[in-house]
Design an enzyme around this catalytic site. Structure first.
Site, PDB file in Angstrom:
ATOM      1  CB  SER A 293      -1.326   0.267   1.295  1.00  0.00           C
ATOM      2  OG  SER A 293      -0.020   0.889   2.484  1.00  0.00           O
ATOM      3  CG  ASP A 294       1.099   5.388  -1.283  1.00  0.00           C
ATOM      4  OD1 ASP A 294       1.325   6.430  -2.056  1.00  0.00           O
ATOM      5  OD2 ASP A 294       2.924   5.937  -0.857  1.00  0.00           O
ATOM      6  CE1 TYR A 295       2.981   8.075   6.040  1.00  0.00           C
ATOM      7  CE2 TYR A 295       5.434   7.754   4.732  1.00  0.00           C
ATOM      8  CZ  TYR A 295       4.828   8.196   6.084  1.00  0.00           C
ATOM      9  OH  TYR A 295       6.205   8.726   7.126  1.00  0.00           O
TER      10      TYR A 295
END
Ligand code: GLC
Length: 715
Positions: free
Chosen positions: A256-258
């Site tokens: 996932s992104d941050y």
């Protein structure tokens, strides 16, 4: 039973979720949430992956905790945003796209991988594959520009470079194709805003670069923060499980992104963290970056029956498989154990200088303003980006220190000698202070040529840096007006070197400057690369990978527009045009002048009747009628004249570069498999449809510059 299955059989739920967790170690900050100290979690096996940790010392210290003190001794995966270089920065991705040179794209990624691996890094969150047609969006700087076919070439080249022949090579790192998908068309160019584009546009424009990355063997994919037509990408089962894992057969890791999993609550599709964790895991997201949502939410989601233990195990299996492919189980310390030689570093800097020079795009050059004549006595170097070494890094500098970046002042002084370069900043990049303008104007009388270094600060593009009005910041316009007026009055040539992470809307400047050289953000060797072009040591050859709008009102503007039922016709009022500006951009995709002057003399496309198994040979003859040697990039486009769906007026299908001496003639041949003429049918399956195609060749997507020939496809 193999190592991975044995481990999974022994892991507690907490240890399994630990392998699905990535947290920041604090060496760099790339998002809003900072994690605390991870050492206890690493010992307990409840964190199996880290980002933003740099250097053999810190990496090996935490790696030792994992492989010597944790119960199952599973090595850590360490990731960092090595976007366009690690400690040695190459030009920002949008600038590097301007090279139109896949071999160099691979080479710079390979160099970045070697440098990052020497620092203990095993994964980079790159290449960024997001096609962008909106200069308001700050992340345009990180991507391949406006065209999906170009995006495919860059994605594949970068994956090959970062990952090398074997992921287990100590100089290879896992690449992450991001941000999946269609992040570029955020509403109104505003960062993180919702995205609403047609399914056809998703398939034709925003998926091809990810398809190419998967075909090149990319180890991981990162979903975008954004929602696409109402479904957040981090929870998009249709595209993650359906298209990516199903149709593309991607069996790598999805990270996932941050904090993106937690942000599903802000998207309003999850009522609490367990629901958010379940949505992400059920969509196929393996690693939770920074949200802690898997650690907090998956145990509850399992109790609620929202997810299955089998799916948790499947995600763990993919993460452990990646660690095994990287050789981390065999030797967790292999990355960071071999210092690079000074010779390797010197060669890398030489490459960075070459690529910096080649990435520059000469938009305009009149009155022989460039190259600066060898006889030039003194140059007036003016503007806030003349000695702004740190800005040369661009917005994603990750581990590259501000020190050691070469400014334009340093580069030009090294090239010409200190006595021949007079310097004045005039104004700052983005303040209201105009006190320095007078001194800058006075300087003009004492020099032979003026070089104005203007543009954005590095942090004015990149993530969280959308600009609704992408013009010169601060009081740079006043500086430019005063200096250009004085230069004109003195009859002295004035050159603009423009630093930017996206096309800026500068019609006045483009009209009044004698020459405009776009430098984007050229990286560590910026000053030398720019000086090489200004002094004529190197002819500029960069071609803009994105259209330059005349006004923001034209956005999104791109060459691959679909036809209108009322195509623009100045003779007819009721046709597709504006009342106040032309339809075409200030500068077209592919535009870029050189120090040569190329005339295209002939286009020959064979065979003129093709079948699906054929390969088109597009031969273009050209002559350099200029007085200096230069490298020309020739583009090949096609247009499907009649099809079951409307087809773009131009589709980029190939390019070739040729260097010619003054007066010399030559030819390039671009080969295009007929399969490249496919379109996506109603089910978004690629099909060939019989009919006529126009094949175009020329120096840019400006149709007035293109040679054309018609061919017929028989299916
Ligand atoms: C950032 C970016 C992403 C990056 C990640 C880790 O927010 O969206 O591109 O790789 O976080 O720094």
């Amino acid at each position: 039973m193999n190592r991975i299955e044995m481990l999974i059989g022994r892991m507690t739920l907490a240890e399994k979720i630990g392998q699905l967790t990535m947290t920041a170690a604090g060496s760099a900050v790339t998002g809003p949430v900072l994690a605390g100290d991870s050492t206890e979690a690493i010992r307990a096996g409840t964190v199996g992956n880290l980002l933003n940790l740099v250097g053999p010392g810190p990496v090996h210290q935490l790696q030792r905790l994992a492989v010597e003190e944790s119960r199952l001794k599973i090595p850590l995966l360490i990731g960092l945003d090595v976007i366009h270089g690690h400690r040695t920065l190459f030009p920002v991705p949008l600038a590097e796209a301007a090279l139109f040179d896949p071999a160099t794209w691979t080479r710079t990624a390979r160099e970045a991988a070697a440098e990052a691996a020497a620092d203990g890094i095993a994964m980079t969150f790159a290449p960024m594959c997001d096609v962008s047609r909106d200069p308001r969006w700050g992340r345009t700087v990180e991507g391949p520009g406006e065209d999906p076919w170009l995006g495919r070439q860059i994605a594949a080249a970068k994956v090959r470079g970062f990952q090398g022949a074997h992921l287990s090579d100590p100089a290879s790192i896992a690449a992450v194709a991001k941000h999946f998908c269609a992040y570029g068309p955020v509403t109104a160019g505003r960062e993180y805003a919702a995205v609403d584009v047609s399914e056809r546009t998703v398939h034709e424009v925003h998926l091809p670069s990810f398809e190419a990355a998967v075909a090149a063997g990319v180890a991981a994919v990162m979903p975008a923060f954004t929602d696409l037509a109402g479904i957040p990408m981090t929870a998009h089962q249709g595209l993650l499980k359906g298209w990516l894992r199903g149709r593309q057969g991607f069996d790598g890791v999805i990270v996932s992104d941050y904090n993106a999993i937690h942000e599903l609550l802000h998207h309003g599709v999850a009522a609490d963290v367990p629901e958010a964790a379940a949505l992400a895991l059920n969509a196929g997201v393996d690693i939770d970056m920074m949200a802690g949502a898997y650690r907090q939410g998956l145990p509850v989601a399992l109790e609620r029956g929202l997810v299955s233990l089998a799916d948790v195990d499947a995600a763990v299996r993919r993460v452990l498989t990646l660690k095994e492919r990287l050789g981390l189980f065999d030797d967790p310390f292999r990355r960071g154990s071999r210092a690079e030689t000074p010779a390797a570093l010197a060669a890398r800097h030489e490459l960075a200088r070459e690529v910096a020079g080649r990435s520059l795009v000469l938009l305009k050059c009149e009155r022989e303003a460039l190259p600066l004549p060898a006889s030039v006595r003194r140059i007036g170097l003016i503007g806030p980006l003349t000695d702004a070494a740190a800005e040369m890094r661009g917005p994603w500098w990750a581990a590259a220190a501000a020190e050691g970046q070469v400014s334009v002042l340093e580069g030009l002084t090294a090239a010409l000698g200190a006595t021949r370069v007079a310097h004045a900043r005039g104004v700052e990049i983005a303040t209201d202070d105009v006190h320095g303008i007078a001194a800058a104007v006075e300087l003009c009388a004492t020099v032979d040529s003026i070089v104005l270094c203007l543009g954005e600060a590095a942090v004015m593009s990149g993530e969280a840096a959308s600009r609704a009005d992408p013009v010169l910041p601060g009081r740079q316009r006043e500086l430019a007006e005063a200096v250009l007026a004085r230069a004109r009055a003195l009859g002295k040539p004035a050159v603009i070197v423009l630093f930017c992470g996206r096309p800026l809307i500068l019609p006045w400047l483009f009209e009044h400057a004698d020459a405009v050289l776009v430098a984007w953000f050229p990286g560590t060797q910026a000053g030398h690369g720019i000086a090489d072009v200004l002094t004529g040591r190197r002819s500029p050859g960069g071609r803009t990978p994105i259209s330059w709008p005349r006004t923001v009102g034209q956005v999104p503007i791109f060459f691959a527009q679909r036809p209108s039922g009322r195509p623009a016709d100045p003779r007819d009022h009721f046709t597709s045009k504006y009342l106040d500006v032309p339809n075409d951009p200030a500068f077209a995709f592919g535009h870029g002048l050189t120090y040569g002057r190329f005339r295209y003399t002939q286009l020959q496309v064979t065979p003129s009747r093709v079948t699906p198994a054929d390969t088109l040979e597009v031969r273009v003859d050209l002559t350099n009628e200029g007085s200096r040697a230069a490298e020309e990039t020739v583009f090949v486009f096609t247009h499907d004249r009649v099809a079951s769906t409307t087809r773009p007026l131009l589709e980029l299908k190939g390019f070739a570069r040729i260097t010619l001496q003054p007066g010399a003639s030559g030819s390039v041949t671009v080969r295009i498999a007929v399969a490249e003429l496919r379109l996506l049918d109603a089910r978004f399956e690629a099909v060939l449809e019989a009919g006529e195609f126009d094949v175009f060749a020329g120096p840019s997507a400006d149709r007035s510059t293109l040679l054309a020939q018609r061919i017929v496809l028989a299916v």
